[in-house]
Design a protein around this motif. Structure first.
Motif, PDB file in Angstrom:
ATOM      1  N   ALA A  18       6.148  12.518  49.216  1.00  0.00           N
ATOM      2  CA  ALA A  18       6.354  11.233  48.538  1.00  0.00           C
ATOM      3  C   ALA A  18       6.101  10.106  49.513  1.00  0.00           C
ATOM      4  N   GLU A  19       5.821   8.945  48.991  1.00  0.00           N
ATOM      5  CA  GLU A  19       5.609   7.764  49.828  1.00  0.00           C
ATOM      6  C   GLU A  19       6.931   7.069  50.141  1.00  0.00           C
ATOM      7  N   ALA A  20       7.867   7.125  49.203  1.00  0.00           N
ATOM      8  CA  ALA A  20       9.153   6.451  49.400  1.00  0.00           C
ATOM      9  C   ALA A  20      10.220   7.130  48.559  1.00  0.00           C
ATOM     10  N   VAL A  21      11.480   6.923  48.961  1.00  0.00           N
ATOM     11  CA  VAL A  21      12.609   7.442  48.197  1.00  0.00           C
ATOM     12  C   VAL A  21      13.648   6.330  48.064  1.00  0.00           C
ATOM     13  N   PHE A  22      14.240   6.236  46.881  1.00  0.00           N
ATOM     14  CA  PHE A  22      15.240   5.211  46.604  1.00  0.00           C
ATOM     15  C   PHE A  22      16.434   5.843  45.913  1.00  0.00           C
ATOM     16  N   ARG A  23      17.613   5.304  46.160  1.00  0.00           N
ATOM     17  CA  ARG A  23      18.799   5.740  45.437  1.00  0.00           C
ATOM     18  C   ARG A  23      18.908   4.891  44.178  1.00  0.00           C
ATOM     19  N   ASP A  24      18.944   5.539  43.046  1.00  0.00           N
ATOM     20  CA  ASP A  24      19.055   4.860  41.761  1.00  0.00           C
ATOM     21  C   ASP A  24      20.507   4.414  41.579  1.00  0.00           C
ATOM     22  N   VAL A  25      20.737   3.113  41.428  1.00  0.00           N
ATOM     23  CA  VAL A  25      22.096   2.590  41.298  1.00  0.00           C
ATOM     24  C   VAL A  25      22.635   2.745  39.879  1.00  0.00           C
ATOM     25  N   ASP A  26      21.773   2.950  38.908  1.00  0.00           N
ATOM     26  CA  ASP A  26      22.206   3.113  37.520  1.00  0.00           C
ATOM     27  C   ASP A  26      22.547   4.565  37.172  1.00  0.00           C
ATOM     28  N   TYR A  27      21.960   5.505  37.893  1.00  0.00           N
ATOM     29  CA  TYR A  27      22.177   6.928  37.647  1.00  0.00           C
ATOM     30  C   TYR A  27      22.452   7.592  39.001  1.00  0.00           C
ATOM     31  N   PRO A  28      23.238   8.649  39.046  1.00  0.00           N
ATOM     32  CA  PRO A  28      23.537   9.307  40.330  1.00  0.00           C
ATOM     33  C   PRO A  28      22.396  10.217  40.783  1.00  0.00           C
ATOM     34  N   GLN A  29      21.300   9.589  41.254  1.00  0.00           N
ATOM     35  CA  GLN A  29      20.135  10.368  41.669  1.00  0.00           C
ATOM     36  C   GLN A  29      19.302   9.602  42.689  1.00  0.00           C
ATOM     37  N   TYR A  30      18.458  10.349  43.383  1.00  0.00           N
ATOM     38  CA  TYR A  30      17.445   9.777  44.268  1.00  0.00           C
ATOM     39  C   TYR A  30      16.102   9.915  43.560  1.00  0.00           C
ATOM     40  N   VAL A  31      15.273   8.882  43.675  1.00  0.00           N
ATOM     41  CA  VAL A  31      13.972   8.847  43.014  1.00  0.00           C
ATOM     42  C   VAL A  31      12.888   8.792  44.088  1.00  0.00           C
ATOM     43  N   PHE A  32      11.950   9.726  44.026  1.00  0.00           N
ATOM     44  CA  PHE A  32      10.836   9.801  44.970  1.00  0.00           C
ATOM     45  C   PHE A  32       9.582   9.250  44.288  1.00  0.00           C
ATOM     46  N   HIS A  33       8.857   8.369  44.998  1.00  0.00           N
ATOM     47  CA  HIS A  33       7.672   7.706  44.444  1.00  0.00           C
ATOM     48  C   HIS A  33       6.431   8.051  45.250  1.00  0.00           C
ATOM     49  N   ASP A  34       5.268   7.991  44.572  1.00  0.00           N
ATOM     50  CA  ASP A  34       3.992   8.150  45.256  1.00  0.00           C
ATOM     51  C   ASP A  34       3.432   6.779  45.639  1.00  0.00           C
ATOM     52  N   ASP A  35       2.183   6.757  46.096  1.00  0.00           N
ATOM     53  CA  ASP A  35       1.546   5.507  46.530  1.00  0.00           C
ATOM     54  C   ASP A  35       1.450   4.456  45.424  1.00  0.00           C
ATOM     55  N   ASP A  36       1.358   4.911  44.174  1.00  0.00           N
ATOM     56  CA  ASP A  36       1.222   3.994  43.037  1.00  0.00           C
ATOM     57  C   ASP A  36       2.560   3.671  42.378  1.00  0.00           C
ATOM     58  N   HIS A  37       3.660   4.009  43.059  1.00  0.00           N
ATOM     59  CA  HIS A  37       5.022   3.762  42.564  1.00  0.00           C
ATOM     60  C   HIS A  37       5.379   4.582  41.328  1.00  0.00           C
ATOM     61  N   ASN A  38       4.665   5.680  41.110  1.00  0.00           N
ATOM     62  CA  ASN A  38       5.004   6.602  40.029  1.00  0.00           C
ATOM     63  C   ASN A  38       6.105   7.538  40.505  1.00  0.00           C
ATOM     64  N   THR A  39       7.042   7.858  39.647  1.00  0.00           N
ATOM     65  CA  THR A  39       8.095   8.803  39.992  1.00  0.00           C
ATOM     66  C   THR A  39       7.509  10.203  40.042  1.00  0.00           C
ATOM     67  N   ILE A  40       7.724  10.913  41.164  1.00  0.00           N
ATOM     68  CA  ILE A  40       7.182  12.258  41.294  1.00  0.00           C
ATOM     69  C   ILE A  40       8.280  13.313  41.443  1.00  0.00           C
ATOM     70  N   ALA A  41       9.514  12.882  41.773  1.00  0.00           N
ATOM     71  CA  ALA A  41      10.611  13.838  41.883  1.00  0.00           C
ATOM     72  C   ALA A  41      11.941  13.101  41.775  1.00  0.00           C
ATOM     73  N   LEU A  42      12.952  13.839  41.317  1.00  0.00           N
ATOM     74  CA  LEU A  42      14.317  13.325  41.238  1.00  0.00           C
ATOM     75  C   LEU A  42      15.237  14.334  41.908  1.00  0.00           C
ATOM     76  N   ALA A  43      16.291  13.841  42.559  1.00  0.00           N
ATOM     77  CA  ALA A  43      17.295  14.716  43.153  1.00  0.00           C
ATOM     78  C   ALA A  43      18.664  14.140  42.830  1.00  0.00           C
TER      79      ALA A  43
END
Length: 65
Positions: A18-43
C-alpha cells in the motif's frame, strides 16, 4: 509501492502492499490506500498489535542501448 507488515494480537502477520495507511475515526479499522487513494485493504483496529512500514529496496534497472 510500500509494504506494511501488520502484526495481529493473535500472533499472525500479514504483508500489505500500500502507499499509505490511515486509522478510520468513524469505524474501528485501519484503511490501506494505493497511489490513486483507492482502498485496497482493511484491518480491524481491535485486532492489530502493530503496523510497520517496511524499508523500500532500491530498484536497479538495466540500461540497454
Amino acid at each position: 509501492m510500500a509494504q506494511y507488515l501488520v502484526t495481529y494480537t493473535n500472533g499472525s502477520e500479514q504483508h500489505i502492499p500500500a502507499e499509505a495507511v490511515f486509522r478510520d475515526v468513524d469505524y474501528p479499522q485501519y484503511v490501506f490506500h494505493d497511489d490513486d487513494h483507492n482502498t485496497i485493504a482493511l484491518a480491524p483496529s481491535a485486532g492489530v498489535l502493530s503496523i510497520v512500514r517496511m524499508p523500500e529496496t532500491a530498484t536497479v534497472k538495466a540500461v540497454t542501448g
